[in-house]
Design a protein around this motif. Sequence first.
Motif, short mmCIF file in Angstrom:
data_model
loop_
_atom_site.label_atom_id
_atom_site.label_comp_id
_atom_site.label_asym_id
_atom_site.label_seq_id
_atom_site.Cartn_x
_atom_site.Cartn_y
_atom_site.Cartn_z
N VAL A 203 -5.57 -11.02 53.89
CA VAL A 203 -6.27 -12.31 53.91
C VAL A 203 -6.62 -12.63 55.37
CG1 VAL A 203 -6.04 -14.79 53.52
CG2 VAL A 203 -5.08 -13.16 51.86
N ASN A 204 -7.87 -12.98 55.61
CA ASN A 204 -8.26 -13.48 56.94
C ASN A 204 -8.07 -14.99 56.99
OD1 ASN A 204 -10.42 -14.71 58.87
ND2 ASN A 204 -10.25 -12.58 59.55
N HIS A 205 -8.79 -15.73 56.13
CA HIS A 205 -8.52 -17.16 56.02
C HIS A 205 -9.09 -17.74 54.73
CE1 HIS A 205 -12.55 -17.56 58.05
NE2 HIS A 205 -12.63 -18.69 57.34
N ILE A 206 -8.54 -18.90 54.36
CA ILE A 206 -9.00 -19.68 53.21
C ILE A 206 -9.54 -20.98 53.75
CG2 ILE A 206 -8.36 -20.62 50.95
CD1 ILE A 206 -5.76 -18.90 51.18
N SER A 207 -10.76 -21.36 53.34
CA SER A 207 -11.44 -22.51 53.94
C SER A 207 -11.67 -23.63 52.91
CB SER A 207 -12.79 -22.08 54.52
OG SER A 207 -13.44 -23.18 55.12
N PHE A 208 -11.48 -24.86 53.38
CA PHE A 208 -11.59 -26.04 52.53
C PHE A 208 -12.59 -27.02 53.15
CE2 PHE A 208 -7.58 -24.04 51.92
CZ PHE A 208 -7.28 -24.16 50.58
N GLU A 209 -13.51 -27.50 52.31
CA GLU A 209 -14.55 -28.44 52.75
C GLU A 209 -14.03 -29.87 52.73
OE1 GLU A 209 -18.76 -29.39 53.62
OE2 GLU A 209 -17.85 -27.41 53.36
N LEU A 210 -14.29 -30.60 53.82
CA LEU A 210 -13.97 -32.02 53.87
C LEU A 210 -15.24 -32.85 53.72
CD1 LEU A 210 -11.32 -30.72 54.97
CD2 LEU A 210 -10.93 -32.89 56.13
N ARG A 211 -15.10 -34.15 53.56
CA ARG A 211 -16.22 -35.04 53.22
C ARG A 211 -17.33 -35.03 54.26
NH1 ARG A 211 -17.71 -40.48 54.12
NH2 ARG A 211 -18.48 -41.60 52.27
N GLY A 212 -16.96 -35.08 55.54
CA GLY A 212 -17.95 -35.15 56.61
C GLY A 212 -17.28 -34.95 57.95
N ASP A 302 -0.66 -10.19 58.08
CA ASP A 302 0.18 -9.06 57.70
C ASP A 302 -0.56 -8.21 56.66
OD1 ASP A 302 2.45 -10.10 59.17
OD2 ASP A 302 2.64 -11.58 57.55
N PRO A 303 -0.31 -6.91 56.61
CA PRO A 303 -0.93 -6.09 55.56
C PRO A 303 -0.60 -6.64 54.18
CG PRO A 303 0.14 -4.69 57.20
CD PRO A 303 0.56 -6.11 57.51
N ASP A 304 -1.61 -6.68 53.33
CA ASP A 304 -1.43 -7.19 51.96
C ASP A 304 -0.58 -6.21 51.16
OD1 ASP A 304 -1.62 -8.29 49.44
OD2 ASP A 304 -3.77 -8.66 49.56
N ARG A 305 0.56 -6.71 50.63
CA ARG A 305 1.46 -5.87 49.86
C ARG A 305 1.11 -5.83 48.37
NH1 ARG A 305 3.30 -2.98 53.97
NH2 ARG A 305 4.33 -4.25 55.56
N GLY A 306 0.03 -6.52 47.98
CA GLY A 306 -0.29 -6.59 46.57
C GLY A 306 -1.47 -5.75 46.13
N LEU A 307 -1.91 -4.83 46.98
CA LEU A 307 -3.09 -4.03 46.65
C LEU A 307 -2.80 -3.10 45.47
CD1 LEU A 307 -4.24 -3.10 50.26
CD2 LEU A 307 -5.05 -4.99 48.81
N PHE A 308 -3.72 -3.12 44.50
CA PHE A 308 -3.62 -2.31 43.29
C PHE A 308 -2.36 -2.59 42.49
CE2 PHE A 308 -6.63 0.28 45.82
CZ PHE A 308 -7.69 0.28 44.92
#
Length: 313
Positions: A203-212, A302-308
């Motif tokens: 995961v690089n990042h998760i982004s959330f939109e705010l009102r303004g 960190d490396p993703d441990r959930g691949l496949f």
Amino acid sequence: MTAKPLITHLRHVGIAMPDLDRQLAFYRDLWGLTPVADDTGVHFLAAEGSPEQYVVRLRKDDQKRLDLVSFGAASVEDVHTLCERLRTAGVRIISEPDDVDTPGGGYGFRFFDCDGRVIEVSTDVATRAFRRIEEHESIPVRLSHFVINSANPEQTVAWYVEHLGFRLSDSLCMGDRGEFMWFLRCNDWHHSLAVSRGPHHAVNHISFELRGLDEYMRGTGRLLRAGVQKIWGPGRHKAGDNTYSYFFDKAGNTVEYTTELQLVDWDEWHPSVFDVFKPDFIDQWGTSNPMNEFVSKWMHNDPDRGLFVAPPL
């Protein structure tokens, strides 16, 4: 005119981690999401301004991992069409199209992308009663976009374009060292997904939109006052024209507050390559801390441990 993909939008992201209690408290009490349900230790959190049943799901696991990324489709027919296309192309299907047993129900299926991430596509999910986010209210309106790291980003980008119908909006380069991030759209938002070059899949990042802008700055300041570790920002990107403030969640994933992500014309928009060595291309305002090794290191994650490996729910 080019037909839009069978995928319509980004629904939610599921992540797992050992310390579920601290992670849940972060997203609920600091980040501003609303718990709506829990099922055998899996917690579902909504954005107050979004009709999606939930935008983040959290699960306790011995290892930190990405559980899944969920996208919407317009109809049951489109779900079946996409599943058959992927099967014919040799994509590994995890679960056949069927009723979805999570809040809001619906109908969908899961499969692995080329790097081993679990992708879900669903339709007919019941919408949630949502509300208008008020002036000065610094909580997420919706899930904006999701960015992944790939050790083979050109391959990953090509896979999403070929198999899921995404289109390239823009990309970033580091001078003559070449491109390192690609912004992909499945609707008129500049990007719902982006792929970044990294040393491993994560995961690089998760982004959330705010009102303004005001709410975005209030949210940024609220997190800083609460002692949440800031990685990068506040600033305003050139690609996508959106604002950014990046922080750590309690599992060490990067999460972003943003606003005013650009809307583009599906057929008429032509991609550009923005060189991040030009200061106004990485931050139009000039207010952010520099993009440096500290920022890059933490966004590599960190490396993703959930691949496949499919999650239990």
